[in-house]
Design a protein around this motif. Sequence first.
Motif, short mmCIF file in Angstrom:
data_model
loop_
_atom_site.label_atom_id
_atom_site.label_comp_id
_atom_site.label_asym_id
_atom_site.label_seq_id
_atom_site.Cartn_x
_atom_site.Cartn_y
_atom_site.Cartn_z
N MET A 1 109.76 57.38 60.46
CA MET A 1 108.76 56.36 60.18
C MET A 1 107.38 56.98 60.05
SD MET A 1 109.88 53.20 62.60
CE MET A 1 109.84 54.20 64.07
N GLN A 2 106.59 56.46 59.13
CA GLN A 2 105.24 56.95 58.95
C GLN A 2 104.34 55.82 58.46
OE1 GLN A 2 104.83 60.29 56.24
NE2 GLN A 2 103.00 61.01 57.28
N LEU A 3 103.14 55.76 59.02
CA LEU A 3 102.10 54.84 58.60
C LEU A 3 100.84 55.65 58.34
CD1 LEU A 3 102.57 52.03 61.29
CD2 LEU A 3 103.35 51.96 58.92
N VAL A 4 100.28 55.53 57.15
CA VAL A 4 99.09 56.31 56.80
C VAL A 4 97.99 55.35 56.35
CG1 VAL A 4 98.13 58.10 55.33
CG2 VAL A 4 100.50 58.28 56.12
N GLU A 5 96.95 55.27 57.17
CA GLU A 5 95.80 54.41 56.86
C GLU A 5 94.80 55.16 55.96
OE1 GLU A 5 96.87 53.55 61.27
OE2 GLU A 5 96.72 55.30 59.94
N SER A 6 94.11 54.40 55.12
CA SER A 6 93.06 54.96 54.27
C SER A 6 92.04 53.87 53.96
CB SER A 6 93.65 55.52 52.98
OG SER A 6 94.30 54.51 52.24
N GLY A 7 90.89 54.30 53.42
CA GLY A 7 89.87 53.33 53.00
C GLY A 7 88.70 53.19 53.94
N GLY A 8 88.73 53.86 55.07
CA GLY A 8 87.61 53.78 55.98
C GLY A 8 86.40 54.55 55.46
N GLY A 9 85.29 54.39 56.15
CA GLY A 9 84.08 55.10 55.76
C GLY A 9 82.85 54.47 56.36
N LEU A 10 81.70 54.85 55.83
CA LEU A 10 80.41 54.34 56.28
C LEU A 10 79.96 53.23 55.34
CD1 LEU A 10 77.82 54.53 58.03
CD2 LEU A 10 77.03 56.30 56.42
N VAL A 11 79.57 52.11 55.90
CA VAL A 11 79.12 50.97 55.09
C VAL A 11 77.94 50.32 55.79
CG1 VAL A 11 80.76 49.38 56.17
CG2 VAL A 11 79.89 48.88 53.88
N GLN A 12 77.04 49.74 55.01
CA GLN A 12 75.89 49.05 55.58
C GLN A 12 76.28 47.67 56.09
OE1 GLN A 12 72.79 49.01 52.62
NE2 GLN A 12 72.14 51.10 53.12
N PRO A 13 75.54 47.16 57.07
CA PRO A 13 75.80 45.79 57.53
C PRO A 13 75.77 44.80 56.35
CG PRO A 13 74.31 46.89 59.03
CD PRO A 13 74.50 47.82 57.86
N GLY A 14 76.73 43.88 56.35
CA GLY A 14 76.86 42.94 55.26
C GLY A 14 77.76 43.41 54.13
N GLY A 15 78.14 44.67 54.18
CA GLY A 15 78.99 45.23 53.14
C GLY A 15 80.47 44.92 53.34
N SER A 16 81.27 45.49 52.45
CA SER A 16 82.72 45.25 52.46
C SER A 16 83.49 46.56 52.36
CB SER A 16 83.11 44.37 51.27
OG SER A 16 82.50 43.10 51.35
N LEU A 17 84.69 46.54 52.89
CA LEU A 17 85.64 47.64 52.77
C LEU A 17 87.03 47.05 52.73
CD1 LEU A 17 84.61 50.42 55.36
CD2 LEU A 17 84.58 50.63 52.86
N THR A 18 87.94 47.76 52.06
CA THR A 18 89.34 47.40 52.10
C THR A 18 90.14 48.57 52.64
OG1 THR A 18 89.14 45.89 50.22
CG2 THR A 18 91.35 46.65 50.79
N LEU A 19 90.84 48.34 53.73
CA LEU A 19 91.72 49.34 54.30
C LEU A 19 93.13 49.16 53.76
CD1 LEU A 19 90.64 49.28 58.06
CD2 LEU A 19 89.64 50.54 56.15
N SER A 20 93.82 50.29 53.60
CA SER A 20 95.21 50.28 53.18
C SER A 20 96.05 51.04 54.19
CB SER A 20 95.37 50.93 51.81
OG SER A 20 94.63 50.26 50.82
N CYS A 21 97.30 50.66 54.29
CA CYS A 21 98.25 51.35 55.17
C CYS A 21 99.55 51.52 54.38
CB CYS A 21 98.48 50.54 56.43
SG CYS A 21 99.79 51.18 57.49
N SER A 22 99.85 52.76 54.05
CA SER A 22 101.06 53.07 53.29
C SER A 22 102.19 53.36 54.27
CB SER A 22 100.81 54.27 52.39
OG SER A 22 101.97 54.60 51.67
N ALA A 23 103.32 52.67 54.11
CA ALA A 23 104.43 52.78 55.04
C ALA A 23 105.63 53.47 54.41
CB ALA A 23 104.84 51.39 55.51
N SER A 24 106.36 54.21 55.23
CA SER A 24 107.60 54.84 54.78
C SER A 24 108.53 55.05 55.96
CB SER A 24 107.29 56.18 54.09
OG SER A 24 106.66 57.06 54.97
N GLY A 25 109.82 55.25 55.65
CA GLY A 25 110.79 55.57 56.70
C GLY A 25 111.38 54.38 57.43
N PHE A 26 111.07 53.18 56.99
CA PHE A 26 111.67 51.97 57.59
C PHE A 26 111.59 50.86 56.53
CE2 PHE A 26 107.88 49.34 58.50
CZ PHE A 26 106.87 50.28 58.33
N THR A 27 112.28 49.76 56.80
CA THR A 27 112.30 48.66 55.85
C THR A 27 111.06 47.79 56.05
OG1 THR A 27 114.72 48.69 55.95
CG2 THR A 27 113.67 46.79 54.90
N PHE A 28 110.05 48.10 55.27
CA PHE A 28 108.74 47.46 55.42
C PHE A 28 108.84 45.94 55.33
CE2 PHE A 28 104.17 47.46 55.32
CZ PHE A 28 103.79 46.46 54.42
#
Length: 115
Positions: free
Chosen positions: A2-29
Motif C-alpha cells: 500500500m502507498q499513499l503519496v500526497e502532493s500540492g502543498g506549498g506556501l500561499v497567502q491568507p485568503g488564497g487557495s490550494l488543492t491537495l492530491s493523494c495518489s493511492a496504490s496497492g489496495f482497492t481504492f
Amino acid sequence: QMQLVESGGGLVQPGGSLTLSCSASGFTFSNNAMSWYRQPPGKDRQLVARIAVGSSSTNYADSVKGRFTISRDDAKKTLFLQMNTLKPEDTAVYYCAIGWSAWYWGQGTQVTVSS
C-alpha cells in the motif's frame, strides 16, 4: 504494498487557495473510505475531512466547513482536498489516510499560509 503519496502543498497567502492530491496504490481504492488529517506545528494530528465509499457522504471539521471540499476520483485512485479562503491557522502538514478512522497514512505535504 500500500502507498499513499500526497502532493500540492506549498506556501500561499491568507485568503488564497490550494488543492491537495493523494495518489493511492496497492489496495482497492474504491472500496475504502478516505480521510485528510493535518498536524499544525506543536499540536496533535487532527481530522480535516472524510469521504465515504462512492462519495456517498462526507464529514468535515468545524474549522474548515464551508472552505474545504474533499472529493475522490476512483478511476484515477486519487483523493483531493480543495482548500479555499486559507488562514494562517491552516498551516500544517496534511496527510491522507485510508479509512473513516484512518488506519494507514501517507507521508504528508506541508501547507504554509503566510503573508
